[in-house]
Design a protein around this motif. Structure first.
Motif, PDB file in Angstrom:
ATOM      1  N   UNK A 105      68.162  42.268  47.485  1.00  9.57           N
ATOM      2  CA  UNK A 105      67.011  41.398  47.761  1.00  9.57           C
ATOM      3  C   UNK A 105      67.050  40.108  46.969  1.00  9.57           C
ATOM      4  N   UNK A 108      69.022  37.826  48.929  1.00 15.86           N
ATOM      5  CA  UNK A 108      68.344  37.454  50.174  1.00 15.86           C
ATOM      6  C   UNK A 108      67.276  36.398  49.896  1.00 15.86           C
ATOM      7  N   UNK A 109      66.580  36.592  48.775  1.00 18.38           N
ATOM      8  CA  UNK A 109      65.535  35.630  48.429  1.00 18.38           C
ATOM      9  C   UNK A 109      66.128  34.269  48.085  1.00 18.38           C
ATOM     10  N   UNK A 112      67.118  32.569  51.233  1.00 22.76           N
ATOM     11  CA  UNK A 112      65.980  32.074  52.005  1.00 22.76           C
ATOM     12  C   UNK A 112      65.403  30.811  51.357  1.00 22.76           C
ATOM     13  N   UNK A 113      65.307  30.862  50.034  1.00 20.91           N
ATOM     14  CA  UNK A 113      64.762  29.686  49.339  1.00 20.91           C
ATOM     15  C   UNK A 113      65.656  28.476  49.539  1.00 20.91           C
TER      16      UNK A 113
ATOM     17  N   UNK B 286      58.876  40.701  41.603  1.00 22.21           N
ATOM     18  CA  UNK B 286      60.080  40.705  42.415  1.00 22.21           C
ATOM     19  C   UNK B 286      59.788  41.217  43.832  1.00 22.21           C
ATOM     20  N   UNK B 289      57.492  38.702  45.797  1.00 25.75           N
ATOM     21  CA  UNK B 289      58.094  37.487  46.374  1.00 25.75           C
ATOM     22  C   UNK B 289      59.114  37.863  47.454  1.00 25.75           C
ATOM     23  N   UNK B 290      59.719  39.029  47.290  1.00 27.12           N
ATOM     24  CA  UNK B 290      60.600  39.528  48.347  1.00 27.12           C
ATOM     25  C   UNK B 290      59.781  39.747  49.619  1.00 27.12           C
ATOM     26  N   UNK B 293      58.839  36.427  51.334  1.00 24.28           N
ATOM     27  CA  UNK B 293      59.952  35.840  52.085  1.00 24.28           C
ATOM     28  C   UNK B 293      60.267  36.671  53.329  1.00 24.28           C
ATOM     29  N   UNK B 296      57.814  35.969  56.029  1.00 24.21           N
ATOM     30  CA  UNK B 296      58.177  34.680  56.635  1.00 24.21           C
ATOM     31  C   UNK B 296      59.238  34.880  57.709  1.00 24.21           C
ATOM     32  N   UNK B 311      64.123  44.535  56.647  1.00 22.61           N
ATOM     33  CA  UNK B 311      64.555  43.801  55.458  1.00 22.61           C
ATOM     34  C   UNK B 311      63.423  43.580  54.455  1.00 22.61           C
TER      35      UNK B 311
END
Lengths: 142, 695
Positions: A105, A108-109, A112-113, B286, B289-290, B293, B296, B311
């Motif tokens: 993750x 992945x974050x 995405x950012x 964590x 914010x995961x 996103x 989104x 996901x």
């Protein structure tokens, strides 16, 4: 009908809209992506690592509609590539889809950012990849 | 305009009259109407008869009296001549009149000359007893007589009898009309009352039911409300007391108002924004914010819904507890290719479940460790002391470059894997992955995680091996036989001493046995058939301390051989090989060099792929030597997938560094389809005697 007659073969504005760059250090994955996208009308070009992939994206001559990018690659990882692209405003408009066996993750974050549009896990389902690509880069299937 | 007039005001006038009152009034009105009608008809008929009755009477009277006089004149001649036929003829039209009962003509003395009809019995004398032209009235008839005279001389008399039937008939009719009128009026009244009663009765009954309903409505509403409240309370009780919380969010990430109260107990008060991600972030930055996103991405809809929902984060921490997150996408039709309407988030407290699992796993690890310790106590103790050493380095040497730290963790992971210490393997794998990403050194938090995990394992291990130090000596049967033979042969003391001195060295066969056991265990974990182990190490002994690092790095070579080298049974069969792979471990001493060959009969190294990888890394890749070099380089693996077992390309680098540290070298020989052979050559410093025997 008439426009397809006027356009020269293998170039011009129409080709730009359907050109997909695949960045992956595995030739097997690259050819699998090609086999999925080419029959659907996309023009697939390849880069075998992050450095040459980044060069192809920044190179104004290679007009791209979409980039499909691996994460774990030597020298320049997909995430690093993405983050470096996010710095330069010029290439930000090209949508980027991550295609990787990596599922963490945190990555992945970060992706995405840095502007990645999606994250697909390998081994990938060709139908899912094609759906995502069509959403990001819709083309006339002719 | 019309509509405004139809306001409740108009209704209230009607409302004020109750239906029973209305019924009473209607009944009275109906009775009066029927009476009025009956009386009206009665009076009208009476009037008619009053008007016509006397006329009939007078007419009959006149006919009687005047008829007698008229006939007396007509019958003059007949009576004078006393001819009855002539007299009868003179009666003329009177004979055919229906009113006339009888006409009688008599002589002056009273003898009947002519007669029409039959006068009522005894009536003739009664009539003649009266004066002429006088009316004799009875209910049945009127009668009168008149004298017949010619020039003053009486020649006879004529009596006339007229029936009163016409008069009495009309009177009877009048009576009948009165009766019928009264009767029909009565029947009408009764019928009217019945109909009125029936309808008003129905209305009254309905009104009564309505009134009853209205009267009990409040009770019913109260009762139903109570039932609903009870049910809601039960639901809430269920929602609030299961170890699950339910939250529905819109695609924007904002929560719908209804949700389980238990979530607030877990995560604290919700944010004013109603944003679930913000709420989760407060508890677990964590995961939160995961989640933000991830939602989104779900909203973007680039990937199919089931892919993007999959996901989203699946775990989170809050206040020392662990929660599992499950997601149920809700679309208008339920099909996943529709746009998302809501996302149901199910939060489950799995802290206790995890604790139970952890406990069970610890029990399992303990049992396995016990088995392994029983089977090979010295081997386990060696593993343990080496792992302690690595842990010590990781905890204390903050100056190590990240690459070295990563290698140490990788080795620790490999060795723990051989002793099936799953919890340690997981911890190492996680940290190793993190370091792979950002290439930064171990953090203090990670050190703490490792320390904790190891402390637990170490406590278990110590309970099995005690505080026993590693000073036992192993002697195999061969050594024993040899020394017995030497003593029997009366060999020189120097010789005996030299032989005994070798005993403090470790038999290489023991190390090889451990490597073989590791290979078999790996094959089992990878689902491959048991690997055939062929060992050759007759009598070779080495200084265990000095070779420790080398032996433990060999775990990587064995792992590579089993995981990457030996193919799956179907591939092997296709290549004409036995299902089970073979791993040969051969040790010998050549001059002062310890030579170890590890050979598998697997797929061999894919040199082309390795060259590609080397090129991608910017490493030289022209010659075989370049490629062997690349094989041992950090981060080169020809395997696409990274698993807990192998694939990062870290292991071979660890082997090379161990070999180089001892001043040795490695030779690699690999033929595609035939297998791979590693030959390690290390300076041995073996005692003189050992050399002799080896030669």
């Amino acid at each position: 009908m008439s426009s397809s007659l006027v356009l020269p073969e293998g170039g011009g504005a129409a080709a730009k809209l359907r050109r997909v760059l695949v960045i992956d250090d595995s030739p097997a994955v690259r050819s699998e992506v090609r086999a999925t996208l080419a029959p659907a009308g996309y023009e697939v070009i390849e880069a075998a690592d992050g450095v040459s992939g980044a060069a192809a994206i920044s190179d104004g001559a290679t007009e791209l509609g979409l980039v499909i990018c691996d994460v774990n690659m030597p020298q320049l990882t997909g995430i690093e590539l993405l983050e470096s692209l996010a710095q330069s405003a010029s290439s930000r408009s090209v949508p980027i889809l991550m295609l990787t066996s990596e599922g963490r993750p945190s990555l992945m974050q970060r992706a995405r950012r840095a502007g990645a549009k999606g994250w697909l896990l390998k081994p990938f389902n060709p139908a899912v990849l094609l759906t995502a690509v069509r959403k990001l880069l819709p083309i006339d299937p002719s | 305009m019309n509509q405004t007039s139809q306001d409740p005001g108009a209704k209230s006038g009607l409302d004020s009259i109750s239906i029973p009152t209305l019924r009473r009034w209607l009944s009275v009105a109906l009775a009066m109407a029927v009476l009025a009608y009956t009386a009206g008809v009665f009076l009208l008929v009476q009037q008619i008869f009053n008007n016509f009755g006397p006329g009939v009477h007078a007419d009959l009277e006149w006919r009687t009296v005047h008829g007698a006089q008229q006939l007396a004149r007509a019958a003059e001649l007949g009576l004078a001549v006393a001819d009855s036929a002539v007299v009868l003829e003179s009666f003329g039209d009177f004979r055919s009149s229906e009113d006339v009962i009888a006409i009688v003509a008599t002589s002056p003395s009273g003898g009947v000359v002519a007669q029409h009809g039959l006068p009522p019995a005894g009536s003739l004398s009664a009539v003649f007893a009266l004066k002429p032209d006088e009316l004799h009235q009875t209910p049945e008839y009127f009668a009168s007589w008149s004298p017949v005279s010619i020039e003053g001389a009486e020649v006879g008399r004529v009596a006339m009898f007229v029936s009163t039937r016409r008069l009495t008939g009309s009177q009877r009719l009048l009576k009948r009309v009165e009766l019928v009128t009264a009767g029909s009026g009565g029947i009408g009244l009764v019928l009217g009352l019945v109909v009125l009663g029936f309808f008003t009765g129905a209305v009254i009954k309905r009104d009564a039911a309505l009134a009853h309903y209205a009267a009990t409505l409040e009770d019913k509403v109260a009762q139903r409300t109570q039932e609903l409240n009870h049910r809601n309370r039960s639901m809430r009780l269920v929602l609030d007391n299961v170890s699950q919380g339910f939250i529905t969010i819109k695609p924007s990430g904002v929560m719908e108002s209804e949700r389980s109260a238990v979530v607030e107990r877990w995560l604290g008060p919700p944010p004013l924004s109603g944003d679930l991600a913000e709420w989760l972030e407060r508890a677990d930055d964590e995961a939160g914010s995961w989640f933000r996103i991830g939602v989104e991405a779900v909203r973007d809809g680039i990937l199919p819904l089931e892919v993007s929902v999959d996901q989203l984060p699946k775990r989170m921490q809050s206040d020392g507890r662990t929660f599992r997150l499950d997601y149920i996408p809700i679309t208008s039709t339920g099909a996943l290719d529709e746009p998302l309407q809501n996302l149901l988030v199910v939060i489950t407290d799995i802290t206790d479940e995890l604790a139970r699992e952890r406990f069970e796993r610890e029990q399992r690890e303990m049992a396995q460790m016990f088995q392994l310790v029983s089977a090979d106590r010295p081997g386990f103790m060696r593993f343990f002391s080496e792992a302690e050493k690595i842990i010590h380095q990781l905890m204390n040497d903050h100056d190590h470059p990240p690459q070295v730290q990563k290698r140490l963790i990788h080795t620790l992971k490999g060795n723990c894997g051989l002793y099936r210490l799953v919890s340690m393997v997981e911890v190492c794998h996680q940290i190793e992955s993190r370091m792979e990403d950002d290439r930064t050194p171990l953090t203090d938090a990670e050190r703490e995680v490792i320390r904790k995990a190891w402390t637990r394992v170490a406590a278990q291990a110590r309970s099995l091996i005690g505080d026993e130090t590693d000073d036992a000596m192993e002697i195999d049967r061969e050594d024993y036989t040899e020394i017995v033979t030497l003593v029997a042969e009366r060999a020189a003391h120097e010789r005996l001493a030299a032989t005994l001195r070798t005993w403090k060295l470790e038999p290489v066969s023991l190390r090889l046995r451990r490597l073989g056991a590791q290979a078999r265990y790996l094959a089992e974990r990878l689902g491959k058939p048991a690997v055939q182990i062929v060992m050759t190490a007759r009598g070779v002994r080495l200084d265990s301390e000095r070779f420790d690092g080398f032996w433990s790095s060999l775990a990587h070579v064995v792992r590579n051989a089993v995981d990457h080298g030996i193919e799956t049974p179907d591939v092997r069969r296709a290549g004409g090989k036995a299902d089970a792979g073979t791993l040969a471990l051969a040790a010998r001493i050549e001059e002062a060099t310890f030579v170890l060959q590890i050979t598998d009969d697997g797929a061999g190294i894919n040199w082309t792929r390795l060259a590609e990888k080397a090129a991608a890394q910017g490493l030289p890749h022209a010659t075989h030597a370049d490629l062997v070099e690349a094989l041992f380089a950090d981060g080169v693996s020809t395997k696409e997938e990274v698993t807990q077992i192998s694939g990062r390309g870290v292991g071979m680098a660890a082997v090379r560094s161990a070999v180089l540290a001892m001043g040795g070298r490695v030779l690699v020989n690999s033929e595609p389809g035939q297998g791979t052979s590693f030959e390690f050559r290390l300076p041995a410093h073996v005692p003189q005697l050992q050399k002799e025997r080896a030669a």
